[in-house]
Design a protein around this motif. Structure first.
Motif, short mmCIF file in Angstrom:
data_model
loop_
_atom_site.label_atom_id
_atom_site.label_comp_id
_atom_site.label_asym_id
_atom_site.label_seq_id
_atom_site.Cartn_x
_atom_site.Cartn_y
_atom_site.Cartn_z
N UNK A 239 0.80 -1.12 -0.15
CA UNK A 239 0.06 0.06 0.10
C UNK A 239 0.82 1.17 0.05
N UNK A 240 2.01 1.25 0.89
CA UNK A 240 2.75 2.40 0.62
C UNK A 240 3.42 2.74 -0.55
N UNK A 241 3.91 1.78 -1.03
CA UNK A 241 4.52 2.03 -2.49
C UNK A 241 3.78 2.26 -3.42
N UNK A 242 2.52 1.88 -3.70
CA UNK A 242 1.26 2.24 -4.49
C UNK A 242 0.83 3.60 -4.09
N UNK A 243 0.86 4.10 -2.93
CA UNK A 243 0.58 5.54 -2.71
C UNK A 243 1.65 6.35 -3.11
N UNK A 244 2.91 6.17 -2.79
CA UNK A 244 3.77 6.96 -3.38
C UNK A 244 4.05 7.05 -4.58
N UNK A 245 3.85 5.82 -5.56
CA UNK A 245 3.95 5.86 -6.94
C UNK A 245 2.86 7.04 -7.40
N UNK A 246 1.72 6.98 -6.91
CA UNK A 246 0.45 7.85 -7.42
C UNK A 246 0.92 9.51 -6.93
N UNK A 247 1.68 9.42 -5.59
CA UNK A 247 1.77 10.93 -5.25
C UNK A 247 3.09 11.29 -6.16
N UNK A 248 3.96 10.51 -6.48
CA UNK A 248 5.05 11.17 -7.26
C UNK A 248 4.75 11.41 -8.40
N UNK A 249 3.65 10.98 -9.14
CA UNK A 249 3.28 11.60 -10.44
C UNK A 249 2.92 12.87 -10.56
N UNK A 254 10.59 15.42 -1.32
CA UNK A 254 11.33 14.54 -0.72
C UNK A 254 10.38 13.70 0.10
N UNK A 255 10.63 12.28 0.01
CA UNK A 255 9.94 11.09 0.81
C UNK A 255 10.88 10.71 2.07
N UNK A 256 10.38 10.94 3.02
CA UNK A 256 11.10 10.65 4.41
C UNK A 256 10.30 9.53 5.12
N UNK A 257 10.96 8.25 5.32
CA UNK A 257 10.47 7.25 6.42
C UNK A 257 10.79 7.68 7.51
N UNK A 258 10.08 7.63 8.70
CA UNK A 258 10.47 7.92 10.15
C UNK A 258 10.13 6.88 11.07
N UNK A 274 10.34 0.79 -2.38
CA UNK A 274 9.84 2.03 -2.99
C UNK A 274 10.95 2.43 -4.21
N UNK A 275 12.36 2.23 -3.82
CA UNK A 275 13.25 2.71 -4.70
C UNK A 275 13.28 1.75 -6.02
N UNK A 276 13.00 0.35 -5.69
CA UNK A 276 13.01 -0.45 -6.70
C UNK A 276 11.92 -0.32 -7.89
N UNK A 277 10.95 0.63 -7.59
CA UNK A 277 9.86 0.82 -8.63
C UNK A 277 10.26 2.31 -9.39
N UNK A 278 11.36 2.63 -9.05
CA UNK A 278 11.90 3.96 -10.02
C UNK A 278 11.87 5.16 -9.06
#
Length: 361
Positions: A239-249, A254-258, A274-278
């Motif tokens: 879910x996190x990766x999918x959300x970030x892909x949509x948000x990055x579009x 910057x994306x920061x994990x805490x 996340x990085x593995x998806x580009x």
């Protein structure tokens, strides 16, 4: 005693009946004369998120009785924050939690009960509505003329009338819940308790948590806190990766994990996925202690978090945020919000819907 039907006692080695009998032996205040009399003891043990939810309720009570007439009981890690939020109020600190009767509760009884030996109170007001045996014992050590607390029969529940039918989590309605549509039972409970003490109606705006000692800024970064103390409420990696892909579009921020230091291996796994998806411009930051967490969230441009301390801090600061809880816990500590900038989601919410709740940075 757990007031919410969503909470229950953890299993223990000692049978419940024997555990309660042994607990009764540890109950009651220390004998002796009291040298100090106060108007109110405000009992607020709990985790960070629990304390955030009490902020405005506590402020109303302190204003009513006066700072010098109150004593605030808080967990050890929150003493500094409590002192900043409620200047002039004496704090008594206790361990945050204790489960084992012999290994944890008995030593706490031996070490901590005398902290209340010199004090008596006109009122004991308990803002901890989910009370383990340890909490019940700690309350019993306080000498008070009046004990004000909620019980399961007086604790509020979210009914069909409280949450519109189209937004209930179990009826096939949308997975996103605008905060104006519902209010979590913990905040409703604080409202009900304060109304009982003050003898007047308390409006929603009065009880909504806010900080007075912490100011929000905006550093243009999306902060992600994927983990919760309750494993069932952690953000799923996919879910996190999918959300970030949509948000990055639509955003180059910057994306920061805490998280905490112990979360490092799992945070690395999320960041690498996340990085593995580009996706790029991704980092991990591990703030130190409570102050580190507060500043980390306060400075963020937006927050994507599990139902956790970070989520409650972000909401109290009116940060743009997307918070994910579960169907099991929906209505308990979420949803709530200060404005339309906060959104609560269930795990089956589409990734593009969650990403759409976060601003472009």
């Amino acid at each position: 005693m757990y007031c919410s039907p969503l909470q229950s006692s953890a299993r223990t080695i000692i049978p419940a009946a024997i555990r309660e009998w042994l607990g009764a032996l540890l109950s009651g205040p220390l004998p002796g004369s009291r040298t100090r009399r106060h108007a109110a003891c405000l009992f607020a043990l709990g985790r960070i998120g629990d304390f955030v939810l009490t902020l405005s309720a506590l402020r109303l009570l302190v204003r009513e009785f006066g700072a010098t007439n109150c004593v605030l009981v808080v967990p050890n890690p929150l003493a500094i924050l409590a002192g900043r939020e409620f200047p002039g109020v004496q704090c008594i600190t206790l361990p945050t939690e204790a489960a084992s009767l012999m290994r944890e509760i008995l030593p706490i009884w031996w070490r901590e009960r005398n902290k209340f030996s010199a004090d008596s109170f006109d009122q004991l007001i308990c803002l901890s509505h989910q009370r383990s045996l340890y909490y019940e014992l700690a309350l019993s050590w306080i000498d008070t003329a009046r004990d004000v607390r909620l019980l399961p029969e007086t604790y509020p529940t979210v009914s069909g009338e409280d949450v519109p039918a189209s937004h209930r989590p179990d009826d096939g309605g949308p997975a996103s819940h605008r905060l104006s549509d519902g209010w979590c039972t913990e905040l409703l409970a604080h409202q009900r308790l304060v109304e009982t003490v003050l003898g007047r109606a308390i409006g929603q705006e009065e009880i909504l948590p806010r900080f007075t000692s912490l100011t929000a800024s905006e550093d243009g970064r999306l902060l992600i806190y994927p983990f919760s103390r309750d494993a069932t409420r952690c953000l799923p990696l996919e879910k996190v990766v999918g959300v970030l892909q949509n948000w990055r579009a639509r955003s180059r921020g910057a994306i920061v994990f805490g998280g905490n230091l112990v979360d490092t291996p799992e945070l690395e796994r999320y960041a690498q996925a996340a990085r593995s998806t580009g996706l790029d411009n991704i980092s991990i930051e591990l703030p130190s202690g409570l102050d580190g967490l507060l500043k980390h969230v306060a400075q963020a441009g937006a927050v994507f978090a599990a139902d956790s301390a970070a989520a409650h801090v972000a909401t109290a600061l009116d940060k743009p945020s997307a918070v994910m809880t579960t169907r099991l816990f929906y209505g308990y500590c979420q949803p709530w919000g200060r404005s339309g900038r906060q959104h609560v989601f269930l795990p089956d919410a589409p990734a593009d819907q969650v990403a759409g709740a976060l601003p472009a940075l």
